[in-house]
Design a protein around this motif. Structure first.
Motif, PDB file in Angstrom:
ATOM      1  N   SER A   1       0.816  -1.227   0.000  1.00 52.07           N
ATOM      2  CA  SER A   1       0.000   0.000   0.000  1.00 52.07           C
ATOM      3  C   SER A   1       0.846   1.272   0.000  1.00 52.07           C
ATOM      4  CB  SER A   1      -0.914   0.016   1.235  1.00 52.07           C
ATOM      5  OG  SER A   1      -0.136   0.021   2.423  1.00 52.07           O
ATOM      6  N   LEU A   2       2.176   1.129  -0.122  1.00 50.50           N
ATOM      7  CA  LEU A   2       3.067   2.278  -0.038  1.00 50.50           C
ATOM      8  C   LEU A   2       3.645   2.643  -1.405  1.00 50.50           C
ATOM      9  CD1 LEU A   2       5.084   1.389   3.204  1.00 50.50           C
ATOM     10  CD2 LEU A   2       3.038   2.836   2.991  1.00 50.50           C
TER      11      LEU A   2
ATOM     12  N   TYR B   1       3.882   7.658   0.608  1.00 48.47           N
ATOM     13  CA  TYR B   1       2.430   7.807   0.726  1.00 48.47           C
ATOM     14  C   TYR B   1       1.790   6.445   0.944  1.00 48.47           C
ATOM     15  CZ  TYR B   1      -2.395   9.088  -0.292  1.00 48.47           C
ATOM     16  OH  TYR B   1      -3.755   9.294  -0.206  1.00 48.47           O
ATOM     17  N   ASN B   2       0.959   6.360   1.990  1.00 48.51           N
ATOM     18  CA  ASN B   2       0.215   5.155   2.292  1.00 48.51           C
ATOM     19  C   ASN B   2      -1.173   5.280   1.682  1.00 48.51           C
ATOM     20  OD1 ASN B   2      -1.435   3.142   3.605  1.00 48.51           O
ATOM     21  ND2 ASN B   2       0.153   2.946   5.176  1.00 48.51           N
ATOM     22  N   THR B   3      -1.476   4.458   0.684  1.00 45.36           N
ATOM     23  CA  THR B   3      -2.753   4.584  -0.025  1.00 45.36           C
ATOM     24  C   THR B   3      -3.927   4.124   0.827  1.00 45.36           C
ATOM     25  OG1 THR B   3      -2.406   2.394  -1.031  1.00 45.36           O
ATOM     26  CG2 THR B   3      -1.670   4.324  -2.285  1.00 45.36           C
ATOM     27  N   ASN B   4      -3.664   3.341   1.865  1.00 48.54           N
ATOM     28  CA  ASN B   4      -4.750   2.903   2.757  1.00 48.54           C
ATOM     29  C   ASN B   4      -5.089   3.981   3.784  1.00 48.54           C
ATOM     30  OD1 ASN B   4      -4.965   0.431   1.486  1.00 48.54           O
ATOM     31  ND2 ASN B   4      -3.612  -0.627   2.910  1.00 48.54           N
ATOM     32  N   SER B   5      -4.092   4.458   4.506  1.00 52.50           N
ATOM     33  CA  SER B   5      -4.325   5.453   5.558  1.00 52.50           C
ATOM     34  C   SER B   5      -4.288   6.886   5.031  1.00 52.50           C
ATOM     35  CB  SER B   5      -3.273   5.309   6.653  1.00 52.50           C
ATOM     36  OG  SER B   5      -1.982   5.633   6.155  1.00 52.50           O
TER      37      SER B   5
ATOM     38  N   GLN C   1      -1.765   8.596   4.604  1.00 52.62           N
ATOM     39  CA  GLN C   1      -0.755   9.305   5.384  1.00 52.62           C
ATOM     40  C   GLN C   1       0.484   9.547   4.528  1.00 52.62           C
ATOM     41  OE1 GLN C   1       0.530   7.239   8.908  1.00 52.62           O
ATOM     42  NE2 GLN C   1       2.189   8.682   9.350  1.00 52.62           N
TER      43      GLN C   1
ATOM     44  N   ASN D   1       6.863   4.713   9.300  1.00 52.34           N
ATOM     45  CA  ASN D   1       5.734   5.543   9.745  1.00 52.34           C
ATOM     46  C   ASN D   1       5.886   6.016  11.185  1.00 52.34           C
ATOM     47  OD1 ASN D   1       4.339   5.527   7.333  1.00 52.34           O
ATOM     48  ND2 ASN D   1       3.249   3.629   7.817  1.00 52.34           N
TER      49      ASN D   1
END
Length: 360
Positions: free
Chosen positions: A62-63, A78-82, A84, A130
């Motif tokens: 997810s990164l 960039y975390n596509t799930n959170s 963040q 993170n």
């Protein structure tokens, strides 16, 4: 492109020359290319995230990791799930900072990039990054009489390319502090060039290692030379050397012009730029190719619309044509998808490509 050409200049006017190599194309450039469709990740707006003018990407689960050479921080994750965004390595030459990077590499959960301005490898653990207290690992390799320009880690060793005269590749054992040089420089240049000139000529490269860490691919950016080597402990052995073109380059006999010291290796404005990026799988090497000249494209020569696919023996498998200019590619083995950093009309975006699709 100013960073890329620190050691190698583009020549616009005549000078006192020792040799000139004219461009020649191989049959690979004329192979039939399959046109592939792409999908855009519409839920990611890089400008809104503050990711300005990214040059390279790596995708892992997810990164998405971005190399951001124009920003206050050199890396953005960039975390596509959170949703963040984490930014690491502020610009600068102090401890924990970074200057100049050409490419990104992924090995397991570790993303690495070599800072050729400071001579050190920067490694980011995607499983830990993170955390607010997290700091990347910096490994310094620059020493007296040793000028590394690109590097990649293999267990307790780092393989680098640089201004070397003892061999094209230097394998540095981090436990014993022993450097081992191996492999001669490729043969597309004149046979009478010194290794010092050849090292400058082959200064800017993308490196990638197969998941088993038994073979390495090295793609030159200034012209289209792909080197594939076996890795045997600290020694590398070339198994294939592929050239798409010969470069339009001038080797200067007299480096002094008036009061100015010029580059000993200079590329002409119409030289065809080589490979933009590499990404690999267990079976294949995916090489993003530019084939553009500075005379026609200016600073956009470091982007391309063609991906050459080779197996790990250097056999050409397939050529893909992308209908949008890209500067970086990253293969995801879980989905058999290539994530690419595309640039169109001054904007950057992430697209996905299926390399196994059969659109003609």
């Amino acid at each position: 492109m100013k960073i890329i050409f620190i050691f190698i200049g583009i020549l616009f006017v005549g000078c006192d020359l020792s040799q000139q190599i004219e461009s020649k194309q191989t049959s690979l450039l004329h192979t039939r290319a399959s046109s592939v469709q792409y999908s855009m990740l519409e839920n990611i707006n890089l400008e809104e995230l503050g990711i300005i003018k990214p040059s390279k990407i790596v995708h892992k689960d997810s990164l998405i990791v971005f190399l951001t050479p124009k920003s206050k921080y050199r890396f953005a994750i960039y975390n596509t799930n959170s949703q963040q965004l984490t930014q690491l390595v502020p610009a600068g030459n102090k401890e924990g900072e970074g200057l100049y990077f050409l490419d990104l590499n992924l090995s397991g959960t570790i993303v690495s990039a070599f800072d050729f301005g400071l001579g050190r490898l920067v490694e980011i653990d995607l499983g830990l990054c993170n955390s607010c207290e997290y700091k990347p690992l910096f490994t310094t390799l620059k020493e007296a009489n040793k000028i590394p320009l690109g590097g990649i880690r293999i267990n307790n060793k780092v393989i680098t390319t640089g201004i070397y005269t003892k061999g094209r590749y230097c394998c540095s054992n981090l436990d014993s502090n022993i450097d081992t040089y191996s492999v001669s420089y490729p043969t597309c240049t004149a046979s009478n060039l010194t290794d010092s000139l050849k090292s400058i000529f082959y200064a800017s490269n993308c490196l990638a290692v197969n998941p088993k860490m038994t073979r390495m691919a090295c793609a030159n950016m200034q012209h289209s030379c792909l080197d594939i080597c076996d890795i045997n402990d600290s020694l590398l052995t070339r198994i294939n050397e592929i050239h798409l073109t010969q470069p339009n380059v001038l080797f200067q006999q007299n480096r002094w012009t008036g009061q100015t010291k010029s580059s000993p290796v200079a590329y002409l404005r119409y030289n065809l730029f080589g490979f933009c990026d590499l990404t690999v799988s267990d079976e294949y090497i995916y090489a993003l190719y530019s084939g553009r000249s500075y005379d026609e494209y200016g600073i956009d020569i470091d982007k391309g619309r063609v991906i050459f696919i080779f197996d790990w023996t250097g056999h050409h498998v397939r050529t893909l044509h992308i209908p949008i200019s890209c500067s970086s590619i990253s293969y995801d083995s879980n989905s058999d998808i290539i994530y690419a950093l595309a640039h169109e009309n001054g904007h950057s975006e992430i697209i996905t490509i299926n390399p196994s699709s059969n659109n003609e």
